[in-house]
Write a protein that holds these residues in place. Structure first.
Motif, PDB file in Angstrom:
ATOM      1  N   ILE A  99       0.830  -1.203   0.000  1.00  0.00           N
ATOM      2  CA  ILE A  99       0.000   0.000   0.000  1.00  0.00           C
ATOM      3  C   ILE A  99       0.863   1.250   0.000  1.00  0.00           C
ATOM      4  O   ILE A  99       0.666   2.164  -0.814  1.00  0.00           O
ATOM      5  CB  ILE A  99      -0.960   0.007   1.201  1.00  0.00           C
ATOM      6  CG1 ILE A  99      -2.055  -1.050   0.997  1.00  0.00           C
ATOM      7  CG2 ILE A  99      -1.596   1.395   1.381  1.00  0.00           C
ATOM      8  CD1 ILE A  99      -3.106  -1.078   2.068  1.00  0.00           C
ATOM      9  N   TRP A 100       1.849   1.334   0.935  1.00  0.00           N
ATOM     10  CA  TRP A 100       2.646   2.559   0.965  1.00  0.00           C
ATOM     11  C   TRP A 100       3.518   2.694  -0.273  1.00  0.00           C
ATOM     12  O   TRP A 100       3.773   3.815  -0.739  1.00  0.00           O
ATOM     13  CB  TRP A 100       3.448   2.693   2.248  1.00  0.00           C
ATOM     14  CG  TRP A 100       4.586   1.754   2.508  1.00  0.00           C
ATOM     15  CD1 TRP A 100       4.620   0.690   3.348  1.00  0.00           C
ATOM     16  CD2 TRP A 100       5.916   1.836   1.929  1.00  0.00           C
ATOM     17  NE1 TRP A 100       5.855   0.090   3.356  1.00  0.00           N
ATOM     18  CE2 TRP A 100       6.673   0.777   2.490  1.00  0.00           C
ATOM     19  CE3 TRP A 100       6.524   2.685   1.021  1.00  0.00           C
ATOM     20  CZ2 TRP A 100       8.011   0.549   2.144  1.00  0.00           C
ATOM     21  CZ3 TRP A 100       7.860   2.466   0.669  1.00  0.00           C
ATOM     22  CH2 TRP A 100       8.578   1.410   1.234  1.00  0.00           C
ATOM     23  N   VAL A 101       3.967   1.571  -0.836  1.00  0.00           N
ATOM     24  CA  VAL A 101       4.723   1.643  -2.092  1.00  0.00           C
ATOM     25  C   VAL A 101       3.824   2.191  -3.198  1.00  0.00           C
ATOM     26  O   VAL A 101       4.248   3.032  -4.014  1.00  0.00           O
ATOM     27  CB  VAL A 101       5.280   0.257  -2.481  1.00  0.00           C
ATOM     28  CG1 VAL A 101       5.825   0.290  -3.915  1.00  0.00           C
ATOM     29  CG2 VAL A 101       6.387  -0.162  -1.515  1.00  0.00           C
ATOM     30  N   SER A 102       2.568   1.742  -3.228  1.00  0.00           N
ATOM     31  CA  SER A 102       1.607   2.238  -4.224  1.00  0.00           C
ATOM     32  C   SER A 102       1.381   3.727  -4.046  1.00  0.00           C
ATOM     33  O   SER A 102       1.318   4.481  -5.034  1.00  0.00           O
ATOM     34  CB  SER A 102       0.279   1.492  -4.095  1.00  0.00           C
ATOM     35  OG  SER A 102       0.447   0.111  -4.315  1.00  0.00           O
ATOM     36  N   TRP A 103       1.250   4.167  -2.794  1.00  0.00           N
ATOM     37  CA  TRP A 103       1.080   5.600  -2.527  1.00  0.00           C
ATOM     38  C   TRP A 103       2.255   6.401  -3.071  1.00  0.00           C
ATOM     39  O   TRP A 103       2.060   7.432  -3.733  1.00  0.00           O
ATOM     40  CB  TRP A 103       0.944   5.845  -1.027  1.00  0.00           C
ATOM     41  CG  TRP A 103      -0.321   5.331  -0.418  1.00  0.00           C
ATOM     42  CD1 TRP A 103      -1.377   4.752  -1.068  1.00  0.00           C
ATOM     43  CD2 TRP A 103      -0.672   5.361   0.970  1.00  0.00           C
ATOM     44  NE1 TRP A 103      -2.355   4.412  -0.174  1.00  0.00           N
ATOM     45  CE2 TRP A 103      -1.952   4.767   1.080  1.00  0.00           C
ATOM     46  CE3 TRP A 103      -0.031   5.807   2.128  1.00  0.00           C
ATOM     47  CZ2 TRP A 103      -2.615   4.640   2.309  1.00  0.00           C
ATOM     48  CZ3 TRP A 103      -0.671   5.675   3.351  1.00  0.00           C
ATOM     49  CH2 TRP A 103      -1.949   5.100   3.446  1.00  0.00           C
ATOM     50  N   ILE A 104       3.458   5.939  -2.787  1.00  0.00           N
ATOM     51  CA  ILE A 104       4.661   6.649  -3.229  1.00  0.00           C
ATOM     52  C   ILE A 104       4.707   6.722  -4.754  1.00  0.00           C
ATOM     53  O   ILE A 104       4.997   7.779  -5.331  1.00  0.00           O
ATOM     54  CB  ILE A 104       5.938   5.957  -2.701  1.00  0.00           C
ATOM     55  CG1 ILE A 104       5.994   6.001  -1.170  1.00  0.00           C
ATOM     56  CG2 ILE A 104       7.179   6.601  -3.306  1.00  0.00           C
ATOM     57  CD1 ILE A 104       6.091   7.397  -0.588  1.00  0.00           C
ATOM     58  N   VAL A 105       4.403   5.609  -5.419  1.00  0.00           N
ATOM     59  CA  VAL A 105       4.429   5.579  -6.881  1.00  0.00           C
ATOM     60  C   VAL A 105       3.400   6.539  -7.465  1.00  0.00           C
ATOM     61  O   VAL A 105       3.693   7.305  -8.401  1.00  0.00           O
ATOM     62  CB  VAL A 105       4.172   4.147  -7.400  1.00  0.00           C
ATOM     63  CG1 VAL A 105       3.980   4.145  -8.922  1.00  0.00           C
ATOM     64  CG2 VAL A 105       5.336   3.235  -7.029  1.00  0.00           C
ATOM     65  N   VAL A 106       2.189   6.535  -6.915  1.00  0.00           N
ATOM     66  CA  VAL A 106       1.122   7.410  -7.407  1.00  0.00           C
ATOM     67  C   VAL A 106       1.508   8.871  -7.237  1.00  0.00           C
ATOM     68  O   VAL A 106       1.384   9.683  -8.165  1.00  0.00           O
ATOM     69  CB  VAL A 106      -0.210   7.110  -6.681  1.00  0.00           C
ATOM     70  CG1 VAL A 106      -1.234   8.215  -6.967  1.00  0.00           C
ATOM     71  CG2 VAL A 106      -0.762   5.761  -7.111  1.00  0.00           C
ATOM     72  N   VAL A 107       1.977   9.221  -6.040  1.00  0.00           N
ATOM     73  CA  VAL A 107       2.322  10.619  -5.760  1.00  0.00           C
ATOM     74  C   VAL A 107       3.523  11.054  -6.590  1.00  0.00           C
ATOM     75  O   VAL A 107       3.549  12.168  -7.131  1.00  0.00           O
ATOM     76  CB  VAL A 107       2.600  10.827  -4.259  1.00  0.00           C
ATOM     77  CG1 VAL A 107       3.033  12.265  -3.987  1.00  0.00           C
ATOM     78  CG2 VAL A 107       1.365  10.486  -3.434  1.00  0.00           C
ATOM     79  N   LEU A 108       4.520  10.199  -6.701  1.00  0.00           N
ATOM     80  CA  LEU A 108       5.707  10.521  -7.500  1.00  0.00           C
ATOM     81  C   LEU A 108       5.330  10.751  -8.958  1.00  0.00           C
ATOM     82  O   LEU A 108       5.822  11.695  -9.599  1.00  0.00           O
ATOM     83  CB  LEU A 108       6.733   9.391  -7.399  1.00  0.00           C
ATOM     84  CG  LEU A 108       8.032   9.583  -8.197  1.00  0.00           C
ATOM     85  CD1 LEU A 108       8.771  10.823  -7.726  1.00  0.00           C
ATOM     86  CD2 LEU A 108       8.923   8.343  -8.078  1.00  0.00           C
ATOM     87  N   THR A 109       4.460   9.910  -9.482  1.00  0.00           N
ATOM     88  CA  THR A 109       4.007  10.077 -10.864  1.00  0.00           C
ATOM     89  C   THR A 109       3.244  11.380 -11.035  1.00  0.00           C
ATOM     90  O   THR A 109       3.461  12.124 -12.007  1.00  0.00           O
ATOM     91  CB  THR A 109       3.111   8.894 -11.279  1.00  0.00           C
ATOM     92  OG1 THR A 109       3.830   7.661 -11.124  1.00  0.00           O
ATOM     93  CG2 THR A 109       2.659   9.037 -12.721  1.00  0.00           C
ATOM     94  N   ALA A 110       2.354  11.675 -10.084  1.00  0.00           N
ATOM     95  CA  ALA A 110       1.564  12.904 -10.155  1.00  0.00           C
ATOM     96  C   ALA A 110       2.457  14.141 -10.096  1.00  0.00           C
ATOM     97  O   ALA A 110       2.261  15.100 -10.847  1.00  0.00           O
ATOM     98  CB  ALA A 110       0.552  12.939  -9.009  1.00  0.00           C
ATOM     99  N   ILE A 111       3.444  14.122  -9.204  1.00  0.00           N
ATOM    100  CA  ILE A 111       4.366  15.253  -9.088  1.00  0.00           C
ATOM    101  C   ILE A 111       5.184  15.419 -10.366  1.00  0.00           C
ATOM    102  O   ILE A 111       5.378  16.539 -10.865  1.00  0.00           O
ATOM    103  CB  ILE A 111       5.296  15.070  -7.870  1.00  0.00           C
ATOM    104  CG1 ILE A 111       4.517  15.272  -6.576  1.00  0.00           C
ATOM    105  CG2 ILE A 111       6.467  16.054  -7.934  1.00  0.00           C
ATOM    106  CD1 ILE A 111       5.327  15.043  -5.316  1.00  0.00           C
ATOM    107  N   SER A 112       5.646  14.314 -10.925  1.00  0.00           N
ATOM    108  CA  SER A 112       6.446  14.357 -12.156  1.00  0.00           C
ATOM    109  C   SER A 112       5.648  14.958 -13.310  1.00  0.00           C
ATOM    110  O   SER A 112       6.147  15.811 -14.055  1.00  0.00           O
ATOM    111  CB  SER A 112       6.931  12.954 -12.527  1.00  0.00           C
ATOM    112  OG  SER A 112       7.728  12.407 -11.502  1.00  0.00           O
ATOM    113  N   VAL A 113       4.402  14.507 -13.456  1.00  0.00           N
ATOM    114  CA  VAL A 113       3.542  15.040 -14.520  1.00  0.00           C
ATOM    115  C   VAL A 113       3.258  16.517 -14.286  1.00  0.00           C
ATOM    116  O   VAL A 113       3.240  17.322 -15.228  1.00  0.00           O
ATOM    117  CB  VAL A 113       2.230  14.235 -14.611  1.00  0.00           C
ATOM    118  CG1 VAL A 113       1.261  14.894 -15.588  1.00  0.00           C
ATOM    119  CG2 VAL A 113       2.506  12.796 -15.044  1.00  0.00           C
ATOM    120  N   SER A 114       3.033  16.887 -13.024  1.00  0.00           N
ATOM    121  CA  SER A 114       2.765  18.289 -12.686  1.00  0.00           C
ATOM    122  C   SER A 114       3.956  19.179 -13.033  1.00  0.00           C
ATOM    123  O   SER A 114       3.787  20.283 -13.565  1.00  0.00           O
ATOM    124  CB  SER A 114       2.449  18.424 -11.192  1.00  0.00           C
ATOM    125  OG  SER A 114       1.264  17.741 -10.858  1.00  0.00           O
TER     126      SER A 114
END
Length: 248
Positions: free
Chosen positions: A209-224
């Motif tokens: 779960i926390w790995v999924s959170w990190i991946v999602v947030v990292l992807t969102a920040i990168s796209v932003s």
């Protein structure tokens, strides 16, 4: 305030109905005379206005009012309320994209990923809301300005006032967005990752779960960061082009 699991679904449905109603009001009343090409997007922005700033205020209050401020702390009632509030909004906006922009895979994927983070935090592990709400604050801090900027951008070619507002809002919006998403966000994500990878949350938040959170947030920040970088380049070209025309 102690954590409670008492009947969260009715509250979630109430929030969803609220955002659905706001969207209908925007679509059929506020923007009823606007072009069909920009009417759905403008209605989405109008609904976003009802979520963004209130979400920031509610998140800030829930963090300051409660003592649970750790990356693995149990969710409080206040924090769960904010999560329900945001889950309802993203469900409503996801419906908007599925109906009007089914080919916009990027935004649909973004909403699904965001919902995954919120739902797992709220209903599956019931821990870690502090971290999620801080990220929500950073994400929605520029919401009001961004939605006004988006609406102005949609009408700038046919309404002089919209073009003026677009020009005025762009620099401050880009600046605050860049700081929140490009500087503070990555730093907080690093702190979040360092905490979870240490194993301090293994008893309450499973690794997947926390790995999924990190991946999602990292992807969102990168796209932003990519998105705002392109906007800065576009703004520079616009201003440089206007300056060259004046010199000529």
């Amino acid at each position: 305030m102690e954590n409670s699991a008492a009947c969260p679904i009715p509250l979630l449905l109430l929030f969803f109905f609220m955002f659905f109603t706001i969207y209908l009001v925007a679509y059929f009343i506020v923007f009823r005379n606007w072009s069909p090409n920009i009417r759905p997007e403008s209605s989405s922005c109008f609904t976003s206005l009802a979520h963004g700033t209130p979400a920031v205020l509610l998140s800030t209050f829930s963090i300051l009012a409660d003592s649970n401020r750790g990356f693995a702390s149990p969710n409080t009632d206040r924090q769960n309320l904010v999560l329900d509030f945001s889950i309802a909004y993203f469900l409503m906006d996801l419906l908007h994209y599925i109906v009007f922009f089914p080919k916009d895979v990027l935004f649909i994927a973004h909403h699904l990923a965001t919902l995954f983070v919120f739902v797992t935090c709220r209903y599956l592990v019931s821990h870690g809301a502090y971290a999620i709400l801080v990220l929500l604050i950073l994400a929605e801090l520029t919401s009001a300005c961004q939605n006004a900027w988006t609406i102005a951008n949609a009408r700038k070619n046919d309404v002089a006032f919209a073009a003026k507002m677009y020009g005025l809002l762009s620099p401050p919006f880009y600046t605050v967005y860049s700081i929140a998403r490009g500087l503070v966000g990555p730093y907080f994500l690093y702190e979040m990752f360092a905490f979870y990878v240490s194993g301090a949350a293994k008893c309450v938040i499973p690794k997947w779960i926390w790995v999924s959170w990190i991946v999602v947030v990292l992807t969102a920040i990168s796209v932003s960061i990519l998105w705002i970088s392109n906007l800065w380049v576009e703004l520079y070209r616009e201003r440089t082009g206007k300056l060259e025309k004046k010199i000529r």
